[in-house]
Write a protein that holds these residues in place. Structure first.
Motif, short mmCIF file in Angstrom:
data_model
loop_
_atom_site.label_atom_id
_atom_site.label_comp_id
_atom_site.label_asym_id
_atom_site.label_seq_id
_atom_site.Cartn_x
_atom_site.Cartn_y
_atom_site.Cartn_z
N GLY A 169 54.03 134.78 76.40
CA GLY A 169 53.13 134.16 77.38
C GLY A 169 51.90 133.57 76.71
O GLY A 169 51.48 132.45 77.04
N VAL B 114 52.80 130.41 74.96
CA VAL B 114 52.91 129.27 75.89
C VAL B 114 51.54 128.63 76.09
O VAL B 114 51.41 127.40 76.15
N VAL B 115 50.49 129.46 76.19
CA VAL B 115 49.12 128.94 76.33
C VAL B 115 48.73 128.13 75.10
O VAL B 115 48.16 127.04 75.20
N LEU C 96 54.43 128.93 82.45
CA LEU C 96 53.94 130.30 82.41
C LEU C 96 54.42 131.08 83.63
O LEU C 96 54.79 132.27 83.52
#
Length: 291
Positions: free
Chosen positions: A185, A188-189, A258
């Motif tokens: 996660g 992904v940011v 996300l």
């Protein structure tokens, strides 16, 4: 620096786990004679990844500014696509990664030395090439004239190697499903920032319009050369004066990706936990112990 550390840790740990599973399985099944071809394949894969990274870095320096920006922007978008596929793939397959690798290794053992080298090369090489491309794109995006991005990557890879060794020795237990979910996660940011920066590169190369159409400009509030501006850029690839297209692409990628990634996947019994065998071949039931 943290963003690049995360990349090195996340990608490096995947490769370390693959190596750990391959080596532990051969030791457990008393096939230590096959270790040399496995290490040969791993060494070739690492050399290829390093060569690919060097080719990207030094090859791009010979290009004009516009060509450099076009190359950087294009490869950043490709890197984001690959890393997005990778985090979803690892979350889906983490629970049966060990059995998949064992099946490939059994087949390679039956075929001989060349197949063993190829198995190790393919298992580690894919991770290495993805890592080299995404690290290059991320360092290119976060570059602030200091070696901090590369130091972050190196520290992340070193941590991954250490964790892999601790898994193999049975000294560390961790829920790998949760680990890969949360680090995925965060990755992904980071990828969203790399994607936005890639779009900006393409705008500077005049491949995409809108370079002067800024969404906002808070350079006075968050100067790019301030410690907090540098921190935001290093962690999130934050830019205080993004274009409208950058912000749009960032939001369109980050929010749905996300949300889908963090949505429950409904693991059956085992809950996505990975168990790595050790050289003694014990059959402990700990879900993430290298047992």
């Amino acid at each position: 620096m943290f963003g690049n550390y995360l990349i090195g840790l996340r990608e490096g740990l995947e490769a370390s786990l693959v190596v750990c599973i391959l080596i532990a399985y051969l030791v457990k099944t008393d096939r230590k004679d096959a270790l040399k071809p496995i290490w040969m394949g791993i060494g070739v894969a690492i050399a290829l990844a390093l060569g690919f990274g060097c080719a990207l870095e030094f090859g791009s320096q010979e290009l004009t500014f516009e060509a450099q920006e076009a190359l950087g922007g294009s490869l950043s978008i490709v890197a984001v696509g690959l890393v997005t596929w990778m985090v979803f793939w690892m979350r889906r397959t983490a629970r049966h990664l060990k059995s998949e690798l064992h099946g490939r290794l059994d087949a390679a053992l039956a075929m001989g030395t060349g197949a063993l080298v190829a198995t190790a090369f393919l298992a580690v090489g894919r991770e290495g090439l993805e890592t080299a491309l995404f690290v290059w794109a991320s360092v290119h995006a976060a570059s602030d004239g200091t070696p901090r991005p590369l130091i972050g990557v190196a520290l992340g890879l070193a941590t991954a190697v250490l964790l892999g060794w601790l898994f193999y020795r049975g000294a560390l237990k961790i829920n790998l499903a949760k680990f890969f979910t949360w680090t995925g996660g965060m990755l992904v940011v980071v990828a969203a920032g790399v994607l936005a920066y890639g779009v900006h590169d393409l705008q500077e190369a005049d491949w995409i319009p809108g370079l002067r159409n800024l969404a906002f400009d808070i350079s006075g509030t968050i100067p790019p050369d301030s410690w907090y501006g540098t921190l935001l850029k290093g962690v999130l690839n934050f830019q205080p004066d993004p274009t409208v297209l950058q912000v749009t692409v960032w939001a369109l990628y980050l929010v749905p990706t996300l949300a889908i990634f963090l949505a429950p996947v409904g693991f059956p019994s085992g809950k996505g936990k990975v168990k790595v065998p050790d050289e003694q071949g014990s059959r402990g039931s700990q879900p993430t112990k290298a047992s």
